[in-house]
Structure formats: structure tokens, C-alpha cells
Design a protein around this motif. Structure first.
Motif, mmCIF file in Angstrom:
data_model
loop_
_atom_site.group_PDB
_atom_site.id
_atom_site.type_symbol
_atom_site.label_atom_id
_atom_site.label_comp_id
_atom_site.label_asym_id
_atom_site.label_seq_id
_atom_site.Cartn_x
_atom_site.Cartn_y
_atom_site.Cartn_z
ATOM 1 N N GLU A 58 12.412 18.576 6.898
ATOM 2 C CA GLU A 58 12.801 19.648 6.238
ATOM 3 C C GLU A 58 11.965 20.797 6.470
ATOM 4 O OE1 GLU A 58 12.241 18.827 1.941
ATOM 5 O OE2 GLU A 58 13.825 17.702 1.803
ATOM 6 N N ARG A 61 18.101 27.785 -12.223
ATOM 7 C CA ARG A 61 19.492 27.800 -11.986
ATOM 8 C C ARG A 61 20.283 27.818 -13.461
ATOM 9 N NH1 ARG A 61 22.030 24.611 -7.887
ATOM 10 N NH2 ARG A 61 24.137 25.262 -9.029
ATOM 11 N N SER A 104 18.490 27.097 -0.921
ATOM 12 C CA SER A 104 17.900 26.610 -1.959
ATOM 13 C C SER A 104 16.447 26.090 -1.603
ATOM 14 C CB SER A 104 18.554 25.378 -2.700
ATOM 15 O OG SER A 104 19.819 25.755 -3.249
ATOM 16 N N ARG A 105 16.325 25.542 -0.319
ATOM 17 C CA ARG A 105 15.153 25.162 0.362
ATOM 18 C C ARG A 105 14.166 26.523 0.418
ATOM 19 N NH1 ARG A 105 16.764 22.815 4.577
ATOM 20 N NH2 ARG A 105 17.070 20.511 3.442
ATOM 21 N N SER A 147 12.816 17.376 -6.891
ATOM 22 C CA SER A 147 12.270 16.406 -6.109
ATOM 23 C C SER A 147 11.887 16.907 -4.696
ATOM 24 C CB SER A 147 13.693 15.490 -5.752
ATOM 25 O OG SER A 147 13.612 14.532 -4.757
ATOM 26 N N ARG A 148 12.206 17.730 -4.177
ATOM 27 C CA ARG A 148 11.660 18.343 -2.992
ATOM 28 C C ARG A 148 10.518 18.877 -3.216
ATOM 29 N NH1 ARG A 148 16.023 21.500 -1.582
ATOM 30 N NH2 ARG A 148 16.834 19.813 -0.110
ATOM 31 N N ARG A 171 7.723 16.545 -3.244
ATOM 32 C CA ARG A 171 7.482 16.047 -1.808
ATOM 33 C C ARG A 171 6.653 16.961 -1.186
ATOM 34 N NH1 ARG A 171 13.018 14.811 -1.886
ATOM 35 N NH2 ARG A 171 13.556 16.169 -0.324
ATOM 36 N N GLU A 209 17.618 19.342 -10.185
ATOM 37 C CA GLU A 209 17.106 17.885 -9.877
ATOM 38 C C GLU A 209 16.723 17.853 -8.532
ATOM 39 O OE1 GLU A 209 18.444 13.326 -10.142
ATOM 40 O OE2 GLU A 209 19.851 14.985 -10.866
ATOM 41 N N GLU A 210 17.570 18.310 -7.276
ATOM 42 C CA GLU A 210 17.311 18.076 -5.974
ATOM 43 C C GLU A 210 15.881 19.050 -5.537
ATOM 44 O OE1 GLU A 210 16.645 16.687 -2.209
ATOM 45 O OE2 GLU A 210 17.957 15.953 -3.747
ATOM 46 N N THR A 211 16.125 20.211 -6.272
ATOM 47 C CA THR A 211 14.945 21.220 -6.013
ATOM 48 C C THR A 211 13.641 20.530 -6.437
ATOM 49 O OG1 THR A 211 16.258 23.065 -5.955
ATOM 50 C CG2 THR A 211 13.936 23.426 -6.499
#
Length: 251
Positions: A9, A78, A38-39, A89-90, A93, A85-87
Motif C-alpha cells: 500500500e 464519508r 481514499s488511501r 481497516s487500513r 494496519r 469501513e475499509e479506511t
């Protein structure tokens, strides 16, 4: 300010560097799906959190703060909280790779990442038209909008009033950062239509109470799938798009 962490990533991206390096008051990274917008939004304020860690260590002369004493807060939005949710989770990490002491908790119904310095990443939503009021008494160093086109202009303008800082270090970084696939609505009118090719700084004159003239700045930074540094992802996603009807590819 740069930082390094390991993982796919974290491949370098010229577009991301351009986004992170911009000094305009309001920046919109917009265009096709796939470039990693988004990343980039999540990673953009990480250097501010690192600065606050350095202040706690006494490495910013004249601006030392105690551990846990940072007043820095960024708000990452958002339209609906569940869309993050994915943000989230990222973030779980990425952040511990930089600050092993970072904690994740919930405050007032919102997920929050708190770094050892006290610097906070707050993740929220603004589903209903008047939901901007839940942020009405707060103070944020930066505000981030993921998929800005889904927000109402009133929500954007109201929440942005809370973007401010009296801190002499953090005050230099106050700003609004957004990403979206610009639909034909107020976002396109505000950011894209004045300079459709992008990378043009738009200046708005503001005269304060003492008669001093200042300027607020805004810019559209276009993005495409090919700005994503992960070439394997680009090839896979391009193939998926090419297999779709033209109206879906264009969207």
C-alpha cells in the motif's frame, strides 16, 4: 515531511506526493476510480501526527508539549460512517507501524485513533442534511471529505468553519482536503469548472475587519487510474473496466 512504512500500500506515487505537498486552503483530488484517492486522504495528515510526536520528544525547538498534550485533531468524513469501513481497516494496519502506542476507541459514537502524543484521527459521517451540527463546537486542524460529491454544499461549508487552530505549530497546516469522482453538481461547479484541466490555484480576496486584504486558495488536482503506483492493480482494474458497457466505463 516524509515518512516510511513497509507494505504494498505504500508504493510511491507522484500524484500522491503532489496532493500531500499542496499548500492551498481547499484541495480537491478528483477523477476516475482507482488512483488510490481514499488511501491518500488517510495518509495525508500522518506527517502532522509525527510532528506532534517530535514535539513531545523535545525535537521542535520552543514548542515542546507533554505526551498526551497535543490539541491536534483531524476529521475524516464519508456521508455515512459505515462507508469508512475499509479506511478504518487500513488505519489499523498503518498507524501502529508508525506509532506502536496508538489506540483505537470510540468517542461520542465515532471511531477515534489516538496517538501517544494525543493527536487524534476522528472518523465520522454526515448522513442527514442537518448532521453538520454534531461538529459545531469542535476544532479540527484539518478536515477530510471522502467522496465529496455525496455531501451537500451546506454540510461542507458549515463543517469547514470548525477547521482552525490556535496552536503556533499546527496552525500552519490548517486546511480542507477532499477526494471524489466529480458528478455534475456543486463540487464540479466550485472546483472543476473554473479550471477543467486542474492544477490552477484559484484565489478569493477576503478583507478582514481591520481592512487588511487576504486571500483564500482552492485547487482541483485531477487523478486517473494510471496515477496508481500499483501496476498489477492498474492492469487488473483496467481489464475489468474494458469488459463493461461504455456508460459504466465513462462513469
Amino acid at each position: 515531511m516524509s515518512f516510511e512504512v513497509q507494505g504494498e500500500e505504500d508504493l510511491p506515487s507522484a500524484w500522491a506526493d503532489e496532493f500531500h505537498g499542496s499548500e492551498v486552503d481547499e484541495l480537491l483530488g478528483a477523477g476516475a476510480a482507482g488512483p488510490g484517492k481514499s488511501r491518500v486522504l488517510l495518509r495525508d495528515p500522518v506527517p502532522l501526527a509525527i510532528i506532534e510526536q517530535e514535539r513531545c520528544r523535545g525535537k521542535v525547538p520552543g514548542h515542546k508539549i507533554p505526551w498526551g498534550g497535543s490539541t491536534g485533531k483531524v476529521l475524516h468524513l464519508r456521508r455515512e460512517l459505515g462507508m469508512l469501513e475499509e479506511t478504518l481497516s487500513r488505519a489499523k494496519r498503518l498507524f501502529p507501524k508508525i506509532d506502536p502506542d496508538v489506540t483505537f476507541k470510540e468517542e461520542f459514537g465515532k471511531p477515534v485513533a489516538i496517538w501517544k502524543s494525543g493527536f487524534k484521527f476522528i472518523f465520522g459521517g454526515c448522513k442527514d442534511p442537518g448532521d453538520w451540527s454534531q461538529y459545531d463546537t469542535a476544532e479540527y486542524t484539518r478536515v477530510y471529505y471522502d467522496e465529496l460529491s455525496q455531501f451537500l454544499e451546506e454540510q461542507y461549508q458549515r463543517i469547514n468553519v470548525r477547521c482552525r487552530s490556535a496552536d503556533p505549530v499546527l496552525g500552519k497546516f490548517v486546511g480542507i482536503r477532499s477526494a471524489t469522482n466529480p458528478s455534475p453538481n456543486w463540487v464540479r461547479t466550485m472546483f472543476v469548472d473554473p479550471a477543467p484541466k486542474g492544477r490552477v490555484v484559484m484565489r478569493r480576496k477576503v478583507v478582514n475587519r481591520d481592512g487588511e486584504t487576504r486571500y483564500r486558495t482552492r485547487m482541483f488536482l485531477p487523478a486517473t487510474l494510471y496515477d496508481n503506483p500499483n501496476k498489477a492493480f492498474v492492469a487488473q482494474y483496467e481489464l475489468t473496466l474494458l469488459d463493461k458497457p461504455a456508460h459504466i466505463r465513462n462513469a
